[in-house]
Design a protein around this motif. Structure first.
Motif, short mmCIF file in Angstrom:
data_model
loop_
_atom_site.label_atom_id
_atom_site.label_comp_id
_atom_site.label_asym_id
_atom_site.label_seq_id
_atom_site.Cartn_x
_atom_site.Cartn_y
_atom_site.Cartn_z
N ALA A 167 84.42 -39.79 39.70
CA ALA A 167 83.44 -40.76 38.93
C ALA A 167 83.97 -41.46 37.78
O ALA A 167 83.76 -42.41 37.51
CB ALA A 167 82.16 -39.78 38.35
N ILE A 168 85.29 -41.06 37.06
CA ILE A 168 85.77 -41.74 35.97
C ILE A 168 86.61 -42.89 36.57
O ILE A 168 86.39 -43.92 35.83
CB ILE A 168 86.87 -40.54 35.56
N ASN A 169 87.17 -42.86 37.72
CA ASN A 169 87.78 -44.05 38.22
C ASN A 169 87.20 -44.81 39.15
O ASN A 169 87.79 -45.76 40.05
CB ASN A 169 89.23 -43.38 38.75
N PHE A 170 85.91 -44.42 39.63
CA PHE A 170 85.39 -45.21 40.97
C PHE A 170 85.39 -46.39 40.55
O PHE A 170 85.52 -47.33 41.48
CB PHE A 170 84.08 -44.50 41.26
N LEU A 171 84.70 -46.92 39.38
CA LEU A 171 84.13 -48.57 39.12
C LEU A 171 85.30 -49.35 39.25
O LEU A 171 85.67 -50.43 39.75
CB LEU A 171 83.44 -48.49 38.02
N SER A 172 86.34 -48.72 38.53
CA SER A 172 87.98 -49.44 38.66
C SER A 172 88.33 -49.59 39.96
O SER A 172 88.92 -50.51 40.62
CB SER A 172 88.87 -49.01 37.66
N ASN A 173 88.36 -48.45 40.79
CA ASN A 173 88.81 -48.53 42.15
C ASN A 173 88.15 -49.37 43.09
O ASN A 173 88.74 -50.16 43.90
CB ASN A 173 88.93 -47.12 42.62
N ILE A 174 86.70 -49.52 42.87
CA ILE A 174 86.16 -50.45 43.96
C ILE A 174 86.38 -51.90 43.63
O ILE A 174 85.99 -52.69 44.57
CB ILE A 174 84.52 -50.10 43.73
N ASN A 222 76.27 -45.54 34.04
CA ASN A 222 77.33 -45.78 35.04
C ASN A 222 77.09 -44.95 36.29
O ASN A 222 77.44 -45.30 37.36
CB ASN A 222 78.91 -45.36 34.47
N GLN A 223 76.51 -43.73 35.92
CA GLN A 223 76.27 -42.63 36.97
C GLN A 223 75.39 -43.46 37.96
O GLN A 223 75.59 -43.23 39.19
CB GLN A 223 75.67 -41.37 36.38
N LEU A 224 74.34 -43.84 37.44
CA LEU A 224 73.38 -44.61 38.29
C LEU A 224 73.79 -45.87 39.32
O LEU A 224 73.85 -46.06 40.28
CB LEU A 224 72.22 -45.14 37.46
N LYS A 225 74.89 -46.63 38.54
CA LYS A 225 75.64 -47.73 39.30
C LYS A 225 76.57 -47.07 40.31
O LYS A 225 76.51 -47.83 41.57
CB LYS A 225 76.32 -48.44 38.21
N ILE A 226 77.25 -45.87 39.90
CA ILE A 226 77.81 -45.45 41.04
C ILE A 226 77.12 -44.92 42.33
O ILE A 226 77.36 -45.24 43.48
CB ILE A 226 78.60 -44.29 40.40
N GLU A 227 76.05 -44.01 41.96
CA GLU A 227 75.22 -43.66 42.90
C GLU A 227 74.70 -44.82 43.89
O GLU A 227 74.64 -44.74 44.95
CB GLU A 227 74.04 -42.87 42.26
N ASN A 228 74.15 -46.08 43.16
CA ASN A 228 73.78 -46.98 43.68
C ASN A 228 74.72 -47.61 44.82
O ASN A 228 74.26 -48.01 46.09
CB ASN A 228 73.24 -48.02 42.82
N ILE A 229 75.78 -47.91 44.33
CA ILE A 229 76.92 -48.26 45.17
C ILE A 229 77.37 -47.48 46.36
O ILE A 229 77.36 -48.00 47.47
CB ILE A 229 78.24 -48.70 44.32
N ILE A 230 77.44 -46.27 46.17
CA ILE A 230 77.69 -45.23 47.29
C ILE A 230 76.34 -45.54 48.17
O ILE A 230 76.65 -45.44 49.65
CB ILE A 230 77.83 -44.17 46.73
N ARG A 231 75.36 -45.54 47.68
CA ARG A 231 74.19 -45.54 48.73
C ARG A 231 74.23 -46.77 49.47
O ARG A 231 73.65 -46.77 50.73
CB ARG A 231 72.83 -45.29 47.95
#
Length: 524
Positions: A167-174, A222-231
């Protein structure tokens, strides 16, 4: 195959495949599984790109070794390179031993889970044996043992595909524009061509269970943003949020969730393609905006398909995308031929072509340009397209984050003829064959959060040929019946900066002027 060998294998041993980037928490999850009360004798196959095999050392030093859970450490590079050797041999040995009830395979951080999953399909071993004439004697024996038993899936079966996300690096990796080689070096497994974002998307799209790990280290927003992207990338996977990879073992072991057909169709872009329905009122003058059923717009995600029966003008499309995406182009033409072609044309570049070259942008500039364009919010897009300069081969479009892969695919069915499909496939192809140009068209699925469908449609429409240009195209096609000659003329009419998809034979000009004769060509 000896009868005593067969008698020991009453049913395939189920397998959980763990995927995820290095540092995401795969090893922590593995330790958690092995130290939990699951009542299973588990064999673990670990693979790491490091020669020291640090992941294996961690687990072997753990008290779990006292529970008679066998550890197999593969030392020959990443798991996708050992599918033809060590992994197959170890799986056969485990099946022969008959001592273990479950297997966990922890793949390297740079492996694609679909490649590993394909190993367990019935046809894999036989295909491998036929395509590898120089196998060593013991390697051939392993494959023949597997084939005699009816395939690897008679010995083992995939039960669950789990992807662990950091979760820490997900948004930068995407959103990164880095290639795998930039972060992990070159291990000979395609790192030069694959990007961080592409691999992350692959691991998410193919999973049955996705674990968002280290969740407490990021803000709720950011938790919600990551969850939305993955979904949006995989709407059918089970999503778990955790810290230190602490999940209920029943969620990742013996779930019986894996189904190969479901896994290969679970990607968000394919789900969208299957579920789309036409909805009116999105402002496309070409009737090219298609949107999903309302219920797919949960979690702030909205998807749609851009369709058009007019081709893109290659120059306008190129100029539109080149500052918003890092464009990766691939071609099936041999590298030596490409080098020769580059050398022969290097001195022929005009001053205007040199002036068109855009200076290399930084990652920050690409991200800024994309965020300030109609593509803001686009997480994933995939489909195919028709370029006005190319009449034989369909283009393939695939984006993940700021990376866009653009290459030639197969010839249009209007060129090859409709294959002898039956059922739904035949109906879909028949539906696509419309008018004088057959199945030639643009069809791209876009997935994202808060997409501006009007803006996307407008910017893509602006890259289509005009009515006047389309008329000029059709006059050329009507006059010249030979497909190779049509393509050659169109390339001279429409400025095209994309890589070559088709190599013309020197004897093309002597071809008979027939509509069906496509000549001697090498295609991508």
């Amino acid at each position: 195959m000896p009868t005593e060998f067969k008698s020991k294998i009453s049913e395939p041993i189920p397998i959980t495949l763990l995927s995820g980037f290095l540092g995401s928490g795969k090893t922590t999850l593995l330790e958690h599984i092995l130290t939990s009360s699951h009542g299973l004798k588990i064999a673990v196959i670990i693979n790491d790109v490091s020669q020291l095999n640090i992941d294996a050392a961690l687990v072997q030093g753990h008290k779990v070794t006292k529970k008679e859970e066998k550890l197999i450490s593969l030392q020959n590079g990443c798991i996708c390179c050992t599918l033809r050797g060590d992994l197959l041999e170890e799986l056969v040995n485990l099946a022969k031993a008959g001592k273990f009830q479950y297997i966990i395979v922890e793949s390297t951080g740079i492996s694609e889970p679909m490649q590993v999953a394909e190993t367990f399909t019935t046809a894999f071993s036989e295909t491998l044996l036929q395509s590898q004439p120089n196998l060593l004697q013991h390697e051939e024996k392993v494959l023949r043992d597997i084939i005699d038993l009816g395939g690897l899936n008679s010995l083992t079966k995939l039960d669950t595909c789990v992807t662990v996300v950091d979760a820490i690096n997900f948004l930068s990796n995407i959103e990164t524009t880095n290639f795998l080689i930039d972060r992990y070096g070159d291990h000979g497994s395609g790192e030069k061509e694959r990007t961080i974002t592409d691999l992350l998307v692959d691991q998410i799209e193919f999973a049955d269970v996705i674990i968002i790990n280290k969740i407490s280290a990021i803000k709720k927003k950011n938790q919600l943003k990551i969850e939305n992207i993955i979904r949006s990338l995989n709407p059918v996977a089970k999503l778990l949020k955790t810290n230190y990879s602490k999940v209920d073992v029943k969620e990742v072991v013996n779930t019986k969730l894996f189904d190969y057909e479901k896994a290969t169709t679970s990607a968000g872009w394919l789900q969208s393609l299957n579920e789309m329905e036409i909805r009116e009122g999105f402002g496309s003058k070409n009737g090219s905006s298609l949107t999903p059923k309302p219920e797919t717009e949960e979690y702030g995600i909205n998807n749609f398909i851009y369709r058009s029966r007019k081709p893109f003008h290659p120059e306008r499309l190129y100029n539109m995308i080149r500052d918003k995406f890092v464009v990766i182009e691939r071609t099936g033409i041999e590298e030596e031929e490409e080098e020769e072609e580059e050398e022969s044309t290097e001195d022929e570049l005009t001053e205007s072509e040199d002036e068109c070259d855009m200076p290399e942008l930084t990652e920050k500039q690409y991200l800024s340009n994309k965020r300030n364009s109609a593509f803001a919010g686009v997480l994933r897009s995939k489909g195919f397209l028709w370029l006005a300069s190319r009449y034989i081969i369909r283009g393939e479009w695939s984006s993940a984050g700021s990376m866009l892969t653009f290459n030639g695919g197969i010839p249009w069915f209007a060129v090859t003829g409709v294959p002898l499909f039956v059922g739904q496939a035949a109906k879909l192809i028949e539906r696509d064959m419309q008018g004088k140009h057959g199945d030639r068209r643009n069809e791209i699925v876009f997935i994202g959060i808060n997409l501006d469908k009007h803006a996307l449609t407008e910017v893509l429409d602006s890259c289509l040929v005009t009515d006047k240009e389309f008329k000029e195209m059709e006059e050329i096609i009507e006059k010249e019946k030979n497909l190779l000659k049509i393509e050659k003329i169109l390339k001279n009419v429409f400025l095209d900066g994309f890589e070559t998809w088709i190599k013309f034979d020197e004897e093309e000009d002597s071809l008979e002027d027939t509509e069906v004769d496509t000549g001697r060509v090498d295609t991508a």
